[in-house]
Design a protein around this motif. Structure first.
Motif, PDB file in Angstrom:
ATOM      1  N   ASN A 118      81.439  41.644  39.244  1.00  0.00           N
ATOM      2  CA  ASN A 118      80.040  41.563  39.667  1.00  0.00           C
ATOM      3  C   ASN A 118      79.698  42.650  40.686  1.00  0.00           C
ATOM      4  O   ASN A 118      78.692  42.539  41.408  1.00  0.00           O
ATOM      5  CB  ASN A 118      79.755  40.167  40.235  1.00  0.00           C
ATOM      6  CG  ASN A 118      79.826  39.095  39.148  1.00  0.00           C
ATOM      7  OD1 ASN A 118      79.000  39.100  38.229  1.00  0.00           O
ATOM      8  ND2 ASN A 118      80.822  38.218  39.212  1.00  0.00           N
ATOM      9  N   LEU A 137      75.794  41.115  42.133  1.00  0.00           N
ATOM     10  CA  LEU A 137      75.984  40.058  43.128  1.00  0.00           C
ATOM     11  C   LEU A 137      76.891  40.497  44.285  1.00  0.00           C
ATOM     12  O   LEU A 137      76.645  40.140  45.439  1.00  0.00           O
ATOM     13  CB  LEU A 137      76.582  38.826  42.423  1.00  0.00           C
ATOM     14  CG  LEU A 137      76.221  37.488  43.023  1.00  0.00           C
ATOM     15  CD1 LEU A 137      74.720  37.365  43.250  1.00  0.00           C
ATOM     16  CD2 LEU A 137      76.695  36.370  42.112  1.00  0.00           C
ATOM     17  N   ILE A 151      72.568  31.097  39.586  1.00  0.00           N
ATOM     18  CA  ILE A 151      73.313  31.827  38.555  1.00  0.00           C
ATOM     19  C   ILE A 151      73.014  31.238  37.180  1.00  0.00           C
ATOM     20  O   ILE A 151      72.921  30.025  37.012  1.00  0.00           O
ATOM     21  CB  ILE A 151      74.847  31.863  38.823  1.00  0.00           C
ATOM     22  CG1 ILE A 151      75.392  30.477  39.171  1.00  0.00           C
ATOM     23  CG2 ILE A 151      75.167  32.849  39.942  1.00  0.00           C
ATOM     24  CD1 ILE A 151      76.909  30.456  39.372  1.00  0.00           C
ATOM     25  N   ASP A 160      70.797  35.270  38.988  1.00  0.00           N
ATOM     26  CA  ASP A 160      71.664  36.340  38.493  1.00  0.00           C
ATOM     27  C   ASP A 160      72.565  35.837  37.374  1.00  0.00           C
ATOM     28  O   ASP A 160      73.054  34.717  37.433  1.00  0.00           O
ATOM     29  CB  ASP A 160      72.530  36.867  39.642  1.00  0.00           C
ATOM     30  CG  ASP A 160      73.401  38.033  39.201  1.00  0.00           C
ATOM     31  OD1 ASP A 160      72.862  38.943  38.543  1.00  0.00           O
ATOM     32  OD2 ASP A 160      74.607  38.028  39.494  1.00  0.00           O
ATOM     33  N   VAL A 190      71.628  30.885  46.073  1.00  0.00           N
ATOM     34  CA  VAL A 190      71.972  31.795  44.977  1.00  0.00           C
ATOM     35  C   VAL A 190      71.880  31.015  43.670  1.00  0.00           C
ATOM     36  O   VAL A 190      72.474  29.933  43.537  1.00  0.00           O
ATOM     37  CB  VAL A 190      73.389  32.389  45.154  1.00  0.00           C
ATOM     38  CG1 VAL A 190      73.760  33.256  43.946  1.00  0.00           C
ATOM     39  CG2 VAL A 190      73.470  33.226  46.433  1.00  0.00           C
ATOM     40  N   LEU A 231      81.715  31.306  43.401  1.00  0.00           N
ATOM     41  CA  LEU A 231      80.592  31.747  44.239  1.00  0.00           C
ATOM     42  C   LEU A 231      80.726  31.147  45.639  1.00  0.00           C
ATOM     43  O   LEU A 231      80.521  31.814  46.660  1.00  0.00           O
ATOM     44  CB  LEU A 231      79.287  31.293  43.580  1.00  0.00           C
ATOM     45  CG  LEU A 231      77.976  31.920  44.016  1.00  0.00           C
ATOM     46  CD1 LEU A 231      78.004  33.428  43.852  1.00  0.00           C
ATOM     47  CD2 LEU A 231      76.836  31.333  43.180  1.00  0.00           C
ATOM     48  N   ALA A 276      75.603  36.115  36.884  1.00  0.00           N
ATOM     49  CA  ALA A 276      76.928  36.407  37.412  1.00  0.00           C
ATOM     50  C   ALA A 276      77.944  36.255  36.289  1.00  0.00           C
ATOM     51  O   ALA A 276      77.867  35.319  35.500  1.00  0.00           O
ATOM     52  CB  ALA A 276      77.255  35.424  38.527  1.00  0.00           C
TER      53      ALA A 276
END
Ligand code: GBH
Length: 454
Positions: free
Chosen positions: A255, A259, A299, A229, A297, A347, A231
């Motif tokens: 986000n 996200l 980014i 993503d 995750v 995050l 982000a």
């Protein structure tokens, strides 16, 4: 030892995964080969006036034919991992229906060659090249596209999961949603009103969640599923308590439609309030699907969003850019190395994410061949060095970043900018397809060899 040789605190943890990233349409070419179906980017790039200089991805880096040599380049650089994307329309030429064996074969060969070179494959299932047939039926505006994506993702991951351990569902949802269907400057070039755009966005995050579940159901145990993503890396203008607190609030809000809904399982109140009558319609069941747990995750981080504390209801404000702010060759690419500290840090702090990858980071520069045939991209090297220092700083503070994928291994088709903007650490002469590692490639090789920022 000469000065500068001593270890000086810029080390990465043992086993840190140094990689590079590419995407199917940007490097493969061979658009009419192996039974590949047309995509929105074929249509868009062949529409006059849409891409700089009328460039297309028809040939690109010819990676479809040259992947073996390019993997050799990765090996020489010491890369431990390669993030690539699968072209949906090579597997299902019209998006659904019966699979195309030649397409699966190409990615089998690619994965086998990577593994033989000691490079771990990290597979992205969607990097913006939607099969044109699906776009003709409404594309991401149509809920059926989410189901089609989950089916394609499950099938493809199922075929590769005996050798590929990490899958990312989608690359940069915000980019293809807002630019593809909002401003219309990327494929498919639509300009939707806010209401339909918010509903489309909901279909996209739903497609992500459905595919997390379908990939799990179709792959070997131990397969790890995540996302790549872009982000928004909210970054405090000054590192003090009040601005850091503002950056934390901003991380969730900025986000909200991607996200945050994925990790929180709900849309933020500010987001729904801001949209009012244009807010998406959704069910509790859908929110559950959207927030299906991921194993990691990823980014993509390029430019920070500087924020400051303020007394508004949201508790933060976005700081505008000055006209003299240092920028790389793409006007949007502001140099803000702190983003590689704050992006992953928030995050981890805001959502408690335990396994993070930087799935993209890199820069465009006006590369020129020097008389000696080398490319001295000192600006890209400076950019990478400074971003990596901040990544290292975060890891030292305990942020669980496991790997870094540099964008990009090769100069490639930079979407609406065509071949004008070069992001590679390897120079590509698009007339001859000759590859020349730039200074930044030699820098990166040394970083990997020493496992520290040099
Ligand atoms: C990523 O996008 C992509 O994942 C990758 O494919 C791409 O090649 C790479 O980074 C470098 O660009 O022209 O003002 O409308 C980065 C995020 C979002 C940045 C869209 C450019 C367009 C800005 N991109 N944005 S504008």
């Amino acid at each position: 030892a000469p000065a500068g040789d001593a270890p000086n605190g810029r080390h990465f943890p043992e086993g840190f995964l140094w990689g590079s990233a590419t995407a199917s349409y940007q490097v493969e070419g061979a658009v009419h080969e192996g039974g590949r179906g047309a995509t929105v980017w074929d249509t868009f790039s062949h529409t006059p006036g849409k891409v700089h200089n009328g460039d297309t991805g028809d040939v690109a880096d010819d990676f479809y034919h040259r992947y073996k040599q390019d993997i050799q380049l990765m090996k020489e650089m010491g890369l431990k991992a390669c993030r690539f994307s699968v072209a949906w329309s090579r597997i299902f030429p019209t998006g659904t229906g019966s699979p195309n064996a030649a397409g699966v074969d190409f990615y089998n060969r690619l994965v086998d060659t990577l593994l033989a070179a000691g490079v771990q494959p990290y597979c992205t299932l969607y990097h913006w090249d939607l099969p044109q047939t699906l776009e003709d039926k409404g594309g991401w505006e149509n809920r059926d596209t989410a189901k089609a994506f989950a089916d394609y993702a499950a099938y493809t991951a199922g075929k590769l999961s005996d050798r590929v351990r990490h899958f990312m569902t989608m690359n940069e949802m915000r980019s293809f949603v807002e630019i593809g269907y909002g401003s219309g400057t990327h494929a498919p070039g639509k300009k939707l009103a806010p209401g339909p755009l918010a509903q489309l966005t909901h279909n996209v995050v739903l497609a992500h969640g459905m595919s997390v579940q379908s990939i799990r159901a179709s792959t070997k145990a131990g397969t790890r599923v995540g996302i790549a993503d872009n982000a928004t890396a909210t970054t405090p203008i000054i590192e003090n308590e009040e601005h850091i607190a503002a950056a934390r609030k901003a991380m969730r809000e900025e986000n909200a439609m991607f996200l945050s809904v994925i990790l929180d399982g709900k849309y933020s109140e500010h987001y729904l309030k801001r949209l009012g009558a244009d807010a998406p319609k959704f069910t509790a069941e859908e929110l559950k699907t959207i927030s299906s747990p991921m194993d990691f995750v990823g980014i993509n981080i390029y430019t920070p969003l500087f924020v400051r504390a303020d007394r508004s209801e949201k508790g933060y404000a976005v700081v505008p850019w000055t006209s003299t702010y240092p920028t790389m060759a793409s006007p949007w690419l502001k140099i803000g190395p702190e983003a590689l500290y704050w992006g992953p840090k928030l995050l981890a702090d805001v959502w408690g994410v335990k396994e993070i990858y930087i799935t993209e980071n890199g820069a465009s520069s006006a590369d020129v061949l020097a008389p000696d045939g080398e490319i001295y991209d000192t600006d890209r090297t400076m950019y990478l060095r400074n971003y990596l220092m901040h990544l290292q700083r975060g890891i030292t503070d305990g942020v669980p970043v496991k790997g870094y994928f540099l964008w990009s291994l090769l100069d490639n088709f930079e979407w609406a900018d065509g071949y004008e903007k070069r992001f590679g650490i390897t120079y590509v002469d698009f007339k001859t397809q000759k590859r020349t590692p730039k200074l930044s490639a030699k820098f990166y090789e040394e970083v990997i060899r020493q496992n520290r920022v040099v």
